[in-house]
Design an enzyme around this catalytic site. Structure first.
Site, PDB file in Angstrom:
ATOM      1  N   GLN A 131       0.831  -1.196   0.000  1.00  0.00           N
ATOM      2  CA  GLN A 131       0.000   0.000   0.000  1.00  0.00           C
ATOM      3  C   GLN A 131       0.870   1.253   0.000  1.00  0.00           C
ATOM      4  OE1 GLN A 131      -2.364   0.333   3.563  1.00  0.00           O
ATOM      5  NE2 GLN A 131      -3.846   1.711   2.635  1.00  0.00           N
ATOM      6  N   GLY A 132       0.819   2.027  -1.074  1.00  0.00           N
ATOM      7  CA  GLY A 132       1.641   3.226  -1.198  1.00  0.00           C
ATOM      8  C   GLY A 132       0.874   4.479  -0.813  1.00  0.00           C
ATOM      9  N   TYR A 133       0.728   4.696   0.484  1.00  0.00           N
ATOM     10  CA  TYR A 133       0.008   5.869   0.985  1.00  0.00           C
ATOM     11  C   TYR A 133       0.981   6.871   1.618  1.00  0.00           C
ATOM     12  CZ  TYR A 133      -4.857   4.198   0.450  1.00  0.00           C
ATOM     13  OH  TYR A 133      -6.070   3.810  -0.043  1.00  0.00           O
ATOM     14  N   SER A 134       1.561   6.513   2.769  1.00  0.00           N
ATOM     15  CA  SER A 134       2.351   7.462   3.562  1.00  0.00           C
ATOM     16  C   SER A 134       3.604   7.916   2.823  1.00  0.00           C
ATOM     17  CB  SER A 134       2.766   6.832   4.890  1.00  0.00           C
ATOM     18  OG  SER A 134       1.637   6.580   5.697  1.00  0.00           O
ATOM     19  N   SER A 166       4.455  -1.405   4.208  1.00  0.00           N
ATOM     20  CA  SER A 166       4.548  -2.773   4.731  1.00  0.00           C
ATOM     21  C   SER A 166       4.737  -3.775   3.599  1.00  0.00           C
ATOM     22  CB  SER A 166       3.285  -3.126   5.516  1.00  0.00           C
ATOM     23  OG  SER A 166       3.114  -2.268   6.611  1.00  0.00           O
ATOM     24  N   GLU A 249     -10.221  -1.453   5.554  1.00  0.00           N
ATOM     25  CA  GLU A 249      -9.069  -1.885   6.354  1.00  0.00           C
ATOM     26  C   GLU A 249      -9.483  -2.372   7.732  1.00  0.00           C
ATOM     27  OE1 GLU A 249      -4.599  -0.260   7.422  1.00  0.00           O
ATOM     28  OE2 GLU A 249      -6.144   1.177   6.872  1.00  0.00           O
ATOM     29  N   SER A 390      -2.563   8.054  13.423  1.00  0.00           N
ATOM     30  CA  SER A 390      -2.176   8.297  14.817  1.00  0.00           C
ATOM     31  C   SER A 390      -3.391   8.641  15.673  1.00  0.00           C
ATOM     32  CB  SER A 390      -1.163   9.452  14.878  1.00  0.00           C
ATOM     33  OG  SER A 390      -1.801  10.675  14.542  1.00  0.00           O
ATOM     34  N   GLU A 392      -3.856  11.181  17.455  1.00  0.00           N
ATOM     35  CA  GLU A 392      -4.229  12.574  17.284  1.00  0.00           C
ATOM     36  C   GLU A 392      -5.138  12.759  16.067  1.00  0.00           C
ATOM     37  OE1 GLU A 392      -0.734  12.192  19.765  1.00  0.00           O
ATOM     38  OE2 GLU A 392      -1.180  11.451  17.763  1.00  0.00           O
TER      39      GLU A 392
END
Length: 411
Positions: A131-134, A166, A249, A390, A392
């Site tokens: 998964q190419g998100y962050s 990951s 997810e 996160s 937050e």
């Protein structure tokens, strides 16, 4: 959700239990308990073979519609499978990202050609996904992605960097959120691309974690290419598709995750008995609270899944735009509450494990860095309140989308 099992459900539970007992033998018996967060390196190739064995027997993609290669099982039957799978101490599966995230996304938003091309490989575990998100400057704030793609004839050309990806080192493909409109900002101008990993323009660099393992990676795209028709949804509509993926997810596999948590808690309790820490009233109280907290996790997960399942049964035409928006906000908040609950619970379990271990938890079993299971649990669980959104960010989602509080200022 009605948690009273029907006769058919109990028959299905026995079928799952019997199949696992008959198949986790021979070469697969040694895989019991292997894999999972912080331990994805364990017997990876053997676990791939196990995942393909599951697929051949029809134990993958249980909730997918039959016409797309799934089994179309009810929500409760999917929960039963994940519970029994975890109770059998079966190894962590290697194709979660494809089966639980991308597959449902393609079913909901992909083209017929994309489904025909990719769903069979996901179901058979012959093609693995990441998964190419962050990105370095776009972690929980996904709308800030800078990785860009431009059209070049019948292809997209991709440049940029992803991080905390990951299993990128084992993946055949990546589903990535990239910016395809050069002048766009935030949620606008993003696209959801399917990118092959085995090409000269893709470089993967593993990140060594506190556990000494490297399931997370940096991924660099330098002129990487993918076909023009491998955009899911319309170009520029990537944010909506990406949010759909995040919704998938936190599905039924979370219930199985919690059975795994229960096994970890049992190991902590056993260690407390071995060290005598269970006789300490403060630690005994923390152990009891951990057990109660786990029941809260399960109840919340089942209630949320039941509500989502009921919502999905309502025809879209019968739901007003305002009601749909409200329903979406509530669903998002439920997922955020779930992440807050299990992330903090699991992090606290890691701390409890070290408390019952005492000073012995400071030394490794084998030099130079041979961690035991409880030490690995403690170190990896430090990240539970960060990855996957996160704490937050989850609180902001609840505050802004559900409670209607003013949005946090953003630069």
């Amino acid at each position: 959700m009605d948690l009273t099992s029907s006769v058919a459900d109990e028959e299905f539970r026995q079928q799952v239990r019997q199949w696992l007992a008959e198949n986790l033998v021979g070469e697969f018996a040694a895989l019991r308990g292997l894999g999972g967060s912080g331990r994805e390196h364990e017997a990876f190739e053997a676990r791939v073979a196990w995942n393909r064995h599951l697929a051949a027997a029809g134990w993958t993609c249980l909730g997918w519609p039959v016409e797309f290669g799934g089994r179309g099982l009810s929500l409760f039957q999917q929960v039963i499978f994940h519970e029994e799978y975890a109770r059998a101490d079966a190894p962590a599966r290697v194709n979660h990202l494809g089966e639980e995230l991308l597959g449902p996304t393609l079913i909901a938003h992909g083209t017929d050609e994309q489904r025909a091309r990719f769903l069979p490989g996901i179901a058979a575990a012959t093609e693995l996904w990441c998964q190419g998100y962050s990105e370095p400057d776009a972690g929980s704030d996904l709308a800030s992605v800078r990785t860009r793609a431009r059209r070049d004839g019948d292809q997209w050309v991709i440049d940029g960097q992803k991080v905390w990806t990951s299993l990128a080192q084992q993946a055949d493909w990546c589903f990535a959120v990239v910016r395809t409109d050069p002048g766009s900002r935030r949620h606008a101008g993003l696209s959801y691309l399917l990118v092959p990993m085995d090409q000269p323009g893709v470089q993967v660099r593993p990140i060594v974690q506190l556990t000494g393992t490297s399931e997370f990676n940096e991924v660099f795209f330098d002129g990487a290419r993918t076909a023009a028709d491998l955009v899911v949804g319309a170009p520029g509509d990537g944010w909506r598709v990406a949010m759909a993926t995040l919704g998938f997810e936190r599905g039924v596999s979370t219930v199985g995750q919690q059975v795994g948590f229960a096994r970890e808690l049992d190991a902590v309790v056993a260690e407390a008995r071995r060290t005598g820490a269970v006789d300490d009233p403060v630690l005994a109280d923390r152990l009891a609270r951990a057990r109660l907290g786990l029941e809260v996790l399960r109840t919340h997960a089942l209630r949320t899944l039941s509500a989502d399942d009921a919502g999905s049964a309502v025809p879209a035409a019968s739901v007003s735009s305002s009601a749909a928006s409200s329903q979406s906000a509530v669903s998002a908040s439920a997922a955020s509450v779930s992440k807050l609950l299990w992330g903090r619970w699991h992090r606290d379990l890691g701390e409890l494990a070290m408390a019952v271990r005492g000073a012995a938890g400071l030394t490794v079993a084998e030099p130079p860095y041979g961690l035991d299971r409880l030490q690995a649990l403690y170190l990896f669980s430090r990240a539970d309140t960060i990855y996957g959104g996160s704490d937050e960010i989850q609180r902001n989602i609840i505050a802004e989308r559900v409670l209607g509080l003013p949005k946090e200022p953003r630069g």
